[in-house]
Design an enzyme around this catalytic site. Structure first.
Site, PDB file in Angstrom:
ATOM      1  N   ASP A 220      25.191 -63.717  75.502  1.00 14.74           N
ATOM      2  CA  ASP A 220      23.768 -63.996  75.562  1.00 14.74           C
ATOM      3  C   ASP A 220      23.588 -65.434  76.067  1.00 14.74           C
ATOM      4  O   ASP A 220      24.546 -66.177  76.259  1.00 14.74           O
ATOM      5  CB  ASP A 220      23.131 -63.802  74.179  1.00 14.74           C
ATOM      6  CG  ASP A 220      21.664 -63.417  74.260  1.00 14.74           C
ATOM      7  OD1 ASP A 220      21.010 -63.784  75.256  1.00 14.74           O
ATOM      8  OD2 ASP A 220      21.158 -62.770  73.325  1.00 14.74           O
TER       9      ASP A 220
ATOM     10  N   GLU B 293      11.624 -63.545  70.240  1.00 18.37           N
ATOM     11  CA  GLU B 293      12.775 -64.075  69.512  1.00 18.37           C
ATOM     12  C   GLU B 293      12.359 -64.883  68.280  1.00 18.37           C
ATOM     13  O   GLU B 293      11.467 -64.486  67.537  1.00 18.37           O
ATOM     14  CB  GLU B 293      13.668 -64.850  70.483  1.00 18.37           C
ATOM     15  CG  GLU B 293      14.161 -63.952  71.628  1.00 18.37           C
ATOM     16  CD  GLU B 293      15.190 -64.601  72.513  1.00 18.37           C
ATOM     17  OE1 GLU B 293      16.136 -65.230  72.001  1.00 18.37           O
ATOM     18  OE2 GLU B 293      15.062 -64.476  73.756  1.00 18.37           O
TER      19      GLU B 293
END
Length: 630
Positions: A309, A516
């Site tokens: 990521d 997020e």
């Protein structure tokens, strides 16, 4: 001697032929008639260490020139949320940008094309005027894998239309706690629904041939893209739903709840898998060799590549990036094949080169990583068709795709209440013809709120000047009878509501966009003035509340005052999908794919829990009939 001369002459002839073929430019890896494995082996045997490590690097486009691609042999680029070639860039501008970078890659000694990745998580959501589909939280409601596959097909076409070949999707997390800021990226709290929705993978990549070996990545055609199942594994089960936190589960919970969708993704030929920022029972996933190399690559026979990521390896230390050499060594040895750097690529390249020279990272690990990356590139035909063209640009945001998104919206809506009390007649569907109606709420005329996060910008946007689409207010005006007067007041007071003789009101409220960690919430309340808007309107006249949110939120205090309540999730650009069912052209069919809690004190709360006492249970959803069927 005479008996051995013929074989010797034959051997000499073959050697001479091979030398001539090499001199004339024949390279097996460039021959599409050769088996994929042979092409990978031939190419990797020609590569230097620098060329191999370059393939393992993915950097953001803002940091790149064609010369950088050429000089560092970069294997991949990406656009982070909002990383675009120009504001409101056209598909042609995207194509030109990607091709310019690709020319740098093709100018290298071996001409290995790069692969471009982007977060196309609910349509091609970074691109101006692209079709924005409902987020996954709404699609799970449909329980319709065929619909999701068609969305995958449409998304792949729009992504390819801009020259891009790879999407960081689908998210196959099983969100077990709505306090998590990424819960709307999850199809359901139930792994069976998430598994159903992995059908988006063949939509994006193409249907798998019958006899392809298990775990081999497969992408077919110039209108298909490579996919990325994320975030491996357990990201939806962190403590208190805190993003990037620790998931504490038994082996049984891990393999019965969080892992099943990965088995399906691998069996459907998913090209790449992305580890989570989160930890699994205290072990950071980017460092978990047992789960990446042992289980994923070993037990599941996954043959694609594992990509980190965003700056994911940096976070193996606290503070982040405190010991980068350790982070590189640990993550690569754990089994990560491509690293999303995304800026300091020279630091990563130098660091990994040094670790290989010191034998802290073996050449066999490097070769495994590069073979996996090359396997995906060969499988998707990138060597044969490295440059994009403008043949698909008209498909970006085309009417066909918008109609599909509209269908997805109406199938993803959940009718939670229909009538002030159980004995009252149903309120929905609403009459299209009425003297005067009120539309209120912060989300009624706000396309940015309607689309949510991961839309044009990483955190999403506020307002209507972000892309092409239809707000719910506009959809209402376009749907009601021409004689009906529609009055919009975002946050009316009670006197205004009572004194204007409205037949009924539609109140559209909800969460503001987030992604997020910025979306993590321990209270799950909707922001002001939404609560007062509900109170002022629903306390005065007949009202239908449409809730725009990425998850269940606190609504129990207001439900009694509502005549009808619709969970619309984050529907995207096609607001007419809401009015299609609101006014009865289609019936409500959606069923909750998540439990709707009463209070946050109950969380986490999932179907099957011993303390299960929800406001609306998993699977709940009232239905209405289309006026056409009456």
């Amino acid at each position: 001697m005479a008996r051995t001369s013929i074989p010797l002459l034959g051997l000499l002839y073959l050697c001479c032929w091979a030398a001539i073929a090499e001199a004339q430019g024949y390279m097996k890896y460039k021959d599409p008639k050769q088996p994929l494995g042979a092409r990978v082996k031939d190419l990797i045997n020609r590569m230097t260490l620098a060329e191999k490590i370059g393939q393992m690097v993915q950097i953001d486009r803002v940091n790149v020139t064609a010369d950088i691609m050429k000089n560092y042999f970069i294997g991949s680029l990406l656009s982070a949320g909002g990383s675009v070639p120009a504001p409101k860039a056209s598909p042609e501008t995207w194509v030109n940008m990607v091709n310019e970078f690709q020319k740098g890659s093709l100018a290298t000694r071996l001409g290995i094309p790069f692969i471009y990745g982007i977060d196309a998580v609910h349509g091609h959501n970074n691109v101006y005027k692209a079709t924005i589909f409902p987020h996954n939280v709404g699609l799970g409601v449909t329980r319709d894998p065929g619909l999701v596959k068609r969305i995958g097909i449409a998304t792949a076409i729009e992504v390819r239309a801009t020259g891009i070949q790879y999407a960081f999707a689908p998210c196959i997390a099983v969100c077990r706690d709505p306090r998590w800021g990424r819960c709307y990226e999850s199809y359901s709290e139930n792994h069976k629904i998430v598994q159903m929705m992995t059908e988006i993978i063949p939509g994006l990549q193409g249907d798998l041939p019958e006899k392809i070996p298990k775990g081999v990545p497969y992408v077919t055609g110039k209108d298909k893209i490579a996919t990325c199942a994320k975030h491996y594994v357990g990201d939806g089960g962190t403590v208190k739903g805190i993003n990037e936190n620790n998931t504490i589960v038994s082996q049984n919970e891990l393999f019965s709840i969080h892992m099943p969708a990965y088995l399906d993704a691998v069996s459907k030929g998913v090209s790449t898998i992305m580890p989570s920022f989160s930890s699994l029972n205290g072990v950071k996933m980017h460092a978990d060799r047992d789960m990446i190399t042992g289980f994923l690559k070993g037990n599941l026979s996954f043959k694609g590549f594992v990509i980190s990521d965003w700056q994911g390896i940096d976070k193996l230390t606290d503070p982040s990036h405190a010991n980068y050499s350790y982070s590189i060594e640990t993550s690569i040895n754990a089994g990560i094949d491509m690293v999303m750097v995304p800026y300091n690529y020279t630091e990563f390249i130098n660091g990994l080169t040094d670790l290989v020279n010191k034998k802290a990272v073996s050449m066999s690990r490097i070769n495994d990583a590069v073979k996996r990356i090359l396997r995906v590139k060969f499988a998707m035909g990138l060597f044969e068709n490295p440059l994009a063209d403008n043949s698909l640009v008209a498909k970006v945001g085309c009417q066909e795709h918008r109609e599909l998104a509209r269908e997805a919206v109406r199938k993803s809506l959940v009718l939670l209440k229909n009538g002030k009390t159980a004995s009252d007649p149903p309120v929905l569907p609403l009459p299209k013809k009425a003297p005067k109606i009120l539309v209120a709420g912060s989300h009624a005329d706000n396309l940015g709120y309607q689309c949510g996060g991961w839309t044009i910008e990483w955190q999403g946007l506020n307002g209507n000047n972000l892309t092409k689409g239809t707000t719910i207010l506009k959809a209402i005006k376009d749907t009601v009878d021409p004689s009906t007067e529609v009055i919009f007041n975002q946050n009316p007071d009670t006197d205004f509501v009572k004194s204007n003789g409205f037949s009924y009101a539609i109140v559209v409220v909800g969460e503001h966009p987030y992604t997020e960690t910025k979306g993590d919430s321990q209270n799950l309340t909707i922001p002001d003035p939404s609560p007062s808007t509900i109170t002022n309107v629903c306390g005065a006249i007949k009202c239908v509340v449409i809730l725009i949110s990425g998850r269940p939120v606190v609504i129990e205090p207001y439900v009694a005052s509502m005549d009808a309540l619709v969970a619309a999730w984050l529907p995207g650009t096609e607001g007419k999908g809401v009015t299609d069912v609101l006014f009865g052209d289609y019936g409500f069919t959606g069923k909750l794919a998540r439990t709707w809690f009463k209070t946050v004190d109950q969380l986490p709360l999932n179907v099957g829990d011993s303390h299960y006492d929800p406001l609306f249970p998993f699977g709940f959803g009232l239905e209405t009939q289309s006026r056409k069927l009456r």
